[in-house]
Scaffold this active site. Structure first.
Site, PDB file in Angstrom:
ATOM      1  N   ASP A 272      25.693 -83.221  66.133  1.00  0.00           N
ATOM      2  CA  ASP A 272      25.839 -81.807  65.766  1.00  0.00           C
ATOM      3  C   ASP A 272      26.317 -81.601  64.334  1.00  0.00           C
ATOM      4  OD1 ASP A 272      25.083 -80.414  68.128  1.00  0.00           O
ATOM      5  OD2 ASP A 272      26.962 -80.997  69.078  1.00  0.00           O
TER       6      ASP A 272
ATOM      7  N   CYS B  66      17.681 -89.866  61.739  1.00  0.00           N
ATOM      8  CA  CYS B  66      18.513 -88.852  62.392  1.00  0.00           C
ATOM      9  C   CYS B  66      19.295 -89.469  63.548  1.00  0.00           C
ATOM     10  CB  CYS B  66      17.621 -87.716  62.889  1.00  0.00           C
ATOM     11  SG  CYS B  66      18.506 -86.452  63.825  1.00  0.00           S
TER      12      CYS B  66
ATOM     13  N   ARG C 247      22.151 -95.621  90.057  1.00  0.00           N
ATOM     14  CA  ARG C 247      22.443 -94.501  90.964  1.00  0.00           C
ATOM     15  C   ARG C 247      23.688 -93.741  90.507  1.00  0.00           C
ATOM     16  NH1 ARG C 247      21.043 -93.167  96.098  1.00  0.00           N
ATOM     17  NH2 ARG C 247      19.895 -95.124  96.376  1.00  0.00           N
TER      18      ARG C 247
ATOM     19  N   SER D 238       5.059 -76.064  68.299  1.00  0.00           N
ATOM     20  CA  SER D 238       6.370 -76.210  67.674  1.00  0.00           C
ATOM     21  C   SER D 238       7.216 -74.993  68.037  1.00  0.00           C
ATOM     22  CB  SER D 238       6.230 -76.315  66.152  1.00  0.00           C
ATOM     23  OG  SER D 238       7.493 -76.157  65.523  1.00  0.00           O
TER      24      SER D 238
ATOM     25  N   ASP E  45      10.042 -77.214  74.481  1.00  0.00           N
ATOM     26  CA  ASP E  45      10.420 -78.476  73.837  1.00  0.00           C
ATOM     27  C   ASP E  45       9.360 -79.575  73.956  1.00  0.00           C
ATOM     28  OD1 ASP E  45      12.108 -80.197  72.434  1.00  0.00           O
ATOM     29  OD2 ASP E  45      13.105 -80.883  74.240  1.00  0.00           O
TER      30      ASP E  45
ATOM     31  N   ASN F 298      18.697 -77.174  57.887  1.00  0.00           N
ATOM     32  CA  ASN F 298      18.981 -78.233  58.850  1.00  0.00           C
ATOM     33  C   ASN F 298      17.872 -78.391  59.883  1.00  0.00           C
ATOM     34  OD1 ASN F 298      19.358 -75.921  60.342  1.00  0.00           O
ATOM     35  ND2 ASN F 298      21.422 -76.425  61.035  1.00  0.00           N
TER      36      ASN F 298
ATOM     37  N   CYS G  95      25.161 -84.504  56.784  1.00  0.00           N
ATOM     38  CA  CYS G  95      24.374 -85.449  57.578  1.00  0.00           C
ATOM     39  C   CYS G  95      24.856 -86.876  57.309  1.00  0.00           C
ATOM     40  CB  CYS G  95      22.889 -85.334  57.249  1.00  0.00           C
ATOM     41  SG  CYS G  95      21.860 -86.471  58.213  1.00  0.00           S
TER      42      CYS G  95
END
Length: 376
Positions: free
Chosen positions: A241, A214, A281, A139, A134, A155, A198
Site C-alpha cells: 500500500d 512491484c 486445509r 481495464s 478485475d 500511482n 515506492c
C-alpha cells in the site's frame, strides 16, 4: 423505453444496494489505452496476470454484441482497522494490503453487479449485459476513468474525490445507450509522493508501472523472490500500500460502509510463525475468504519466512529449521535457508551446514550458500 429515466433509476437503485459511486461511459474502443498496453508489453512491464489479448482489453465490441455503453461502479473500503493488533518480540506479525481485508472483493462487486443486471432485466428485458471484475478482459481503471468515477493517478490507481484510491471497481457492458458522464480532471498536479514512496521504484514515471518490480506483484508470484527485493518487502505477506498511503488524496480517508469489508485483524495482520506450520486445509479455513489467498498457501508462507528474516526474529529459528529440513517445497526450503543466515546465530549456522550435506535441489543449495555468506 426512456433510457434517460432508466439511468436515473439505476443511480438511485445503486445507492440502495450499497454501491458508493456509479458512472456511465460509451462502449467505444479505448484506442489510447491500446498504444500504452502495447508499449508496456514491449518493455516487459506486464505482470502476466492480465488478459493476454490486448484487443479484448480495449474493444468492448469483442466481449458483447453491439454494445452501446458501459456502467462503472466503485465501492469504498476501510483504510484503518477498528480493532488493532501489534506485533512484539517473539510474536511478530505480517500484513495483508488493505485490498485484501475482509471478504474477497471479487465476491462483493459481483454481488452488486448481479443486482444491477437483475434491475436492468426487469426494466429492459431485451437488454444484453456483461459484467466483469478485475479478472475480466477490460481495464477496470480505463473504464472508471472515462466514466467519471475518478482520475487515473500517478500511482496507477483510480483516485476518487470522495474516497481517494481506497475503492474497488468493476464494470458492466450493456446494449443500452446510456448517456456518458464527464471524466474527472487529473488532480495529481506536480505531486510525485507516490513515486518517491515506492520501495522498489516500480513506478517508472507518473501513470506507468513496471509490474515486475512491484511488491504487490512480487508477493503473488510462486518462485524465489529476486535478491534485490527481499529486504524491501519487509513484513508484507500479500500486496503493498506504499503508493496509496503516501498519496495526499488519501489523507483522512477511511470508510466503513460495508460489513463484509471489515477486516479480522488476526487475519489481516497475522502472526508469522504459525503460518509456517499451516496445512492446506488450515490455510483455507483461516485465509480462504480473503482475496490474498487466491495463489494458495505457498507464496504466503514464503513471504512470512522473509518477514521473519526482516525482523531478525531469533525465536523463529527452530521453525525455520523445521521448514529447511522437512518442507516439500524447494522455494520454502531455500527461502528458509536464506532467512536463517539473515537472522544468524550458532544454531542457524549448524542447521545450514547440515542442510548443505543432504540437500539435492540445486536452487535450495544456492540459497543455503547465500545463507552461509551472512557469516563470512
Amino acid at each position: 423505453m426512456d433510457v434517460k429515466q432508466l439511468k436515473q433509476e439505476l443511480i438511485a437503485y445503486s445507492k440502495e444496494i450499497g454501491i458508493d459511486k456509479i458512472g456511465f461511459t460509451t462502449a467505444d474502443p479505448f484506442t489510447e489505452l491500446k498504444n500504452r498496453l502495447i508499449r508496456q508489453q514491449e518493455l516487459g512491464y506486464q505482470s502476466g496476470f492480465e488478459e493476454p489479448d490486448i484487443d479484448k482489453r480495449v474493444t468492448p465490441g469483442l466481449l458483447l454484441e453491439e454494445p452501446r455503453s458501459i456502467i462503472s461502479i466503485a465501492l469504498a473500503y476501510p483504510s484503518k482497522m477498528t480493532v488493532r493488533v501489534e506485533g512484539k518480540k517473539g510474536e511478530r506479525r505480517g500484513i495483508f494490503s488493505r485490498a485484501s481485508w475482509g471478504l474477497d472483493y471479487h465476491h462483493i462487486l459481483r454481488d452488486r453487479l448481479k443486482k444491477l443486471e437483475e434491475f436492468i432485466n426487469t426494466k429492459a428485458p431485451d437488454a444484453r449485459v456483461k459484467s466483469m471484475v478485475d479478472t475480466g478482459e477490460l481495464s477496470d481503471r480505463a473504464v472508471a476513468e472515462r466514466a467519471g468515477i475518478g482520475w487515473s493517478g500517478k500511482n496507477c490507481a483510480i483516485i476518487t474525490p470522495e474516497f481517494g484510491s481506497y475503492v474497488y471497481i468493476g464494470e458492466m457492458i450493456t446494449s443500452l445507450p446510456f448517456a456518458p458522464d464527464t471524466p474527472i480532471e487529473d488532480q495529481c498536479g506536480s505531486c510525485t509522493k507516490c513515486l518517491e514512496a515506492c520501495p522498489t521504484s516500480a513506478l517508472v514515471q507518473g501513470g506507468q508501472i513496471n509490474a515486475q518490480r512491484c511488491i504487490s506483484f512480487l508477493t503473488q508470484t510462486k518462485g524465489f523472490i529476486p535478491d534485490e527485493f527481499r529486504d524491501k518487502i519487509g513484513n508484507r505477506v500479500y500486496g503493498c500500500d506504499s503508493c496509496q498511503t503516501a498519496c495526499p488524496h488519501n489523507k483522512g480517508k477511511n470508510f466503513h460502509f460495508h460489513d463484509e469489508m471489515e477486516p479480522d485483524s488476526e487475519v489481516a495482520k497475522p502472526l508469522l510463525k504459525p503460518i509456517l506450520k499451516l496445512s492446506n486445509r488450515e490455510f483455507k479455513n483461516q485465509f480462504g475468504y480473503v482475496s490474498g489467498s487466491w495463489r494458495g498457501k505457498k507464496p504466503i508462507q514464503r513471504n512470512a519466512i522473509m518477514a521473519l528474516a526482516h525482523f531478525k526474529d531469533e525465536t523463529a529459528v527452530p521453525d525455520l529449521i523445521e521448514v529447511l529440513e522437512n518442507e516439500a517445497s524447494p522455494v520454502s526450503r531455500g527461502t528458509a535457508a536464506w532467512a536463517l543466515g539473515k537472522i544468524g546465530g550458532e544454531t542457524a549456522l549448524f542447521a545450514l551446514k547440515s542442510a548443505l550435506t543432504r540437500e539435492s535441489d540445486k536452487d535450495v543449495l544456492t540459497e543455503i550458500e547465500k545463507g552461509l555468506k551472512f557469516y563470512r
